[in-house]
Design a protein around this motif. Structure first.
Motif, mmCIF file in Angstrom:
data_model
loop_
_atom_site.group_PDB
_atom_site.id
_atom_site.type_symbol
_atom_site.label_atom_id
_atom_site.label_comp_id
_atom_site.label_asym_id
_atom_site.label_seq_id
_atom_site.Cartn_x
_atom_site.Cartn_y
_atom_site.Cartn_z
ATOM 1 N N ASN A 1 39.035 15.819 89.946
ATOM 2 C CA ASN A 1 38.096 14.950 90.647
ATOM 3 C C ASN A 1 36.802 14.676 89.901
ATOM 4 N N LEU A 2 36.596 15.326 88.749
ATOM 5 C CA LEU A 2 35.368 15.081 87.985
ATOM 6 C C LEU A 2 35.521 13.952 86.970
ATOM 7 N N GLY A 3 36.734 13.428 86.863
ATOM 8 C CA GLY A 3 36.953 12.342 85.913
ATOM 9 C C GLY A 3 37.166 12.860 84.499
ATOM 10 N N PRO A 4 36.997 11.999 83.496
ATOM 11 C CA PRO A 4 37.273 12.397 82.109
ATOM 12 C C PRO A 4 36.238 13.361 81.558
ATOM 13 N N GLY A 5 36.676 14.229 80.680
ATOM 14 C CA GLY A 5 35.778 15.208 80.087
ATOM 15 C C GLY A 5 34.690 14.586 79.233
ATOM 16 N N VAL A 6 34.911 13.368 78.744
ATOM 17 C CA VAL A 6 33.922 12.708 77.886
ATOM 18 C C VAL A 6 32.760 12.129 78.681
ATOM 19 N N ASP A 7 32.847 12.134 80.002
ATOM 20 C CA ASP A 7 31.780 11.588 80.840
ATOM 21 C C ASP A 7 30.477 12.351 80.594
ATOM 22 N N GLU A 8 29.444 11.651 80.168
ATOM 23 C CA GLU A 8 28.168 12.294 79.877
ATOM 24 C C GLU A 8 27.412 12.706 81.141
ATOM 25 N N HIS A 9 27.894 12.275 82.303
ATOM 26 C CA HIS A 9 27.252 12.627 83.570
ATOM 27 C C HIS A 9 28.004 13.741 84.291
ATOM 28 N N LEU A 10 28.815 14.472 83.544
ATOM 29 C CA LEU A 10 29.661 15.513 84.130
ATOM 30 C C LEU A 10 28.835 16.566 84.857
ATOM 31 N N VAL A 11 27.755 17.031 84.259
ATOM 32 C CA VAL A 11 26.925 18.055 84.878
ATOM 33 C C VAL A 11 26.299 17.533 86.168
ATOM 34 N N ASP A 12 25.881 16.265 86.166
ATOM 35 C CA ASP A 12 25.294 15.667 87.374
ATOM 36 C C ASP A 12 26.295 15.681 88.520
ATOM 37 N N LYS A 13 27.555 15.396 88.233
ATOM 38 C CA LYS A 13 28.587 15.420 89.265
ATOM 39 C C LYS A 13 28.786 16.837 89.810
ATOM 40 N N ILE A 14 28.811 17.799 88.894
ATOM 41 C CA ILE A 14 29.046 19.186 89.290
ATOM 42 C C ILE A 14 27.944 19.703 90.209
ATOM 43 N N LEU A 15 26.736 19.254 89.971
ATOM 44 C CA LEU A 15 25.593 19.755 90.729
ATOM 45 C C LEU A 15 25.251 18.876 91.936
ATOM 46 N N ASN A 16 26.105 17.910 92.228
ATOM 47 C CA ASN A 16 25.873 17.001 93.351
ATOM 48 C C ASN A 16 26.832 17.332 94.495
ATOM 49 N N PRO A 17 26.364 17.993 95.551
ATOM 50 C CA PRO A 17 27.247 18.377 96.661
ATOM 51 C C PRO A 17 27.943 17.182 97.311
ATOM 52 N N LEU A 18 27.264 16.046 97.387
ATOM 53 C CA LEU A 18 27.879 14.861 98.003
ATOM 54 C C LEU A 18 29.073 14.391 97.175
ATOM 55 N N TYR A 19 28.934 14.449 95.868
ATOM 56 C CA TYR A 19 30.056 14.056 95.017
ATOM 57 C C TYR A 19 31.218 15.026 95.187
ATOM 58 N N TYR B 1 39.549 15.947 83.381
ATOM 59 C CA TYR B 1 40.793 15.872 82.612
ATOM 60 C C TYR B 1 40.521 15.621 81.121
ATOM 61 N N ASN B 2 41.610 15.578 80.363
ATOM 62 C CA ASN B 2 41.548 15.498 78.890
ATOM 63 C C ASN B 2 40.812 16.691 78.303
ATOM 64 N N SER B 3 41.140 17.870 78.822
ATOM 65 C CA SER B 3 40.660 19.163 78.299
ATOM 66 C C SER B 3 39.217 19.489 78.642
ATOM 67 N N GLY B 4 38.610 18.763 79.570
ATOM 68 C CA GLY B 4 37.247 19.080 79.970
ATOM 69 C C GLY B 4 36.234 18.708 78.903
ATOM 70 N N ARG B 5 35.117 19.413 78.875
ATOM 71 C CA ARG B 5 34.037 19.108 77.924
ATOM 72 C C ARG B 5 33.405 20.408 77.438
ATOM 73 N N HIS B 6 33.323 20.559 76.142
ATOM 74 C CA HIS B 6 32.723 21.757 75.553
ATOM 75 C C HIS B 6 31.270 21.899 75.995
ATOM 76 N N LEU B 7 30.893 23.138 76.292
ATOM 77 C CA LEU B 7 29.558 23.514 76.781
ATOM 78 C C LEU B 7 29.289 23.055 78.210
ATOM 79 N N VAL B 8 30.329 22.551 78.864
ATOM 80 C CA VAL B 8 30.230 22.236 80.294
ATOM 81 C C VAL B 8 31.344 22.972 81.029
ATOM 82 N N SER B 9 32.596 22.588 80.776
ATOM 83 C CA SER B 9 33.712 23.212 81.499
ATOM 84 C C SER B 9 34.016 24.631 81.028
#
Length: 236
Positions: free
Chosen positions: A126-144, A177-185
């Motif tokens: 549900n977080l979308g592609p690992g290359v998304d630069e807004h990945l951390v924002d999604k993780i820290l957003n309860p509404l998302y 997906y696509n293996s997540g993102r280094h230093l995030v996942s």
């Protein structure tokens, strides 16, 4: 400390089918699968479950199988498993479809597989592609994060309305997906997504949650180079 693994094998659901306009049609050819299943029985291997297919539900990833045909194929899988384990108890679980949730497809599939299926498995990224630069924002957003609740709720309703005794599993989930993102996942911040998912799945009566992955990709529970645990390992 040691862990005892429970082994589940995924079987190729496309064997014997032909691809027509993005859909896989025709009955499943289970000859090879049956031979493999009988081999594990002959070796006295303990197999916890057999799962048919991978990400072929709904529109599928690359191709798809209709809910009706998938139900027939699962019935065939149960038949060969139960014949192979005729004198053995307990028998392995019959698991399917291991794909992304599509309400109409899952409703038809579960209804038509009522007597064959024991576990309804689905995948979540549900977080979308690992290359998304807004990945951390999604993780820290309860509404998302709360947005995924509709998947769990809808699947629970599908199971309840179909009258099946099958339970719900998250058969694969790695967040991005696509293996997540280094230093995030592979870092502490991913725990906010993971703990939220575990709580949400429990709320909607999910019986098992399978994390992608133990080793492999940036969302693995172990570092791929030195195998030291990543933060989420301690929450598994």
């Amino acid at each position: 400390m040691y862990f005892r693994a429970k082994i589940i094998f995924g079987l190729n659901a496309l064997t014997g089918k032909t691809i027509e306009y993005g859909s896989a049609v025709g009955p499943w050819n289970y000859t090879n699968a049956e031979s493999f299943i009988r081999y594990t029985v002959s070796k006295n291997y303990t197999i916890f479950g057999w799962e048919l297919g991978n990400e072929l539900s709904g529109k599928g990833i690359g191709t798809s199988i209709s809910a009706r045909q998938y139900a027939y194929d699962v019935a065939a899988m149960k038949d060969i498993v139960y014949k192979a384990y005729e004198k053995i108890d307990p028998k392995p679980l019959i698991i399917a479809p291991g794909g992304f949730f599509d309400a109409n497809w899952f409703k038809e599939f579960v209804t038509k597989s009522n007597t064959s299926l024991e576990v309804v498995s689905h995948h979540i990224y549900n977080l979308g592609p690992g290359v998304d630069e807004h990945l951390v924002d999604k993780i820290l957003n309860p509404l998302y994060l709360d947005g995924e609740a509709h998947t769990f709720a809808n699947l629970k309703n599908v199971l309840a309305s179909s009258g099946t005794s099958a339970t719900s599993w998250v058969g694969e989930s790695g967040g991005a997906y696509n293996s997540g993102r280094h230093l995030v996942s592979d870092s502490f911040v991913y725990s906010f997504w993971y703990l939220d998912q575990l709580g949400m799945s429990a709320t909607f009566d999910t019986k098992t949650y399978c994390r992608q992955s133990l080793i492999g990709g940036n969302y693995g529970l172990l570092n791929t180079t030195n195998f030291t645990p990543n933060p989420d390992y301690y929450r598994y």
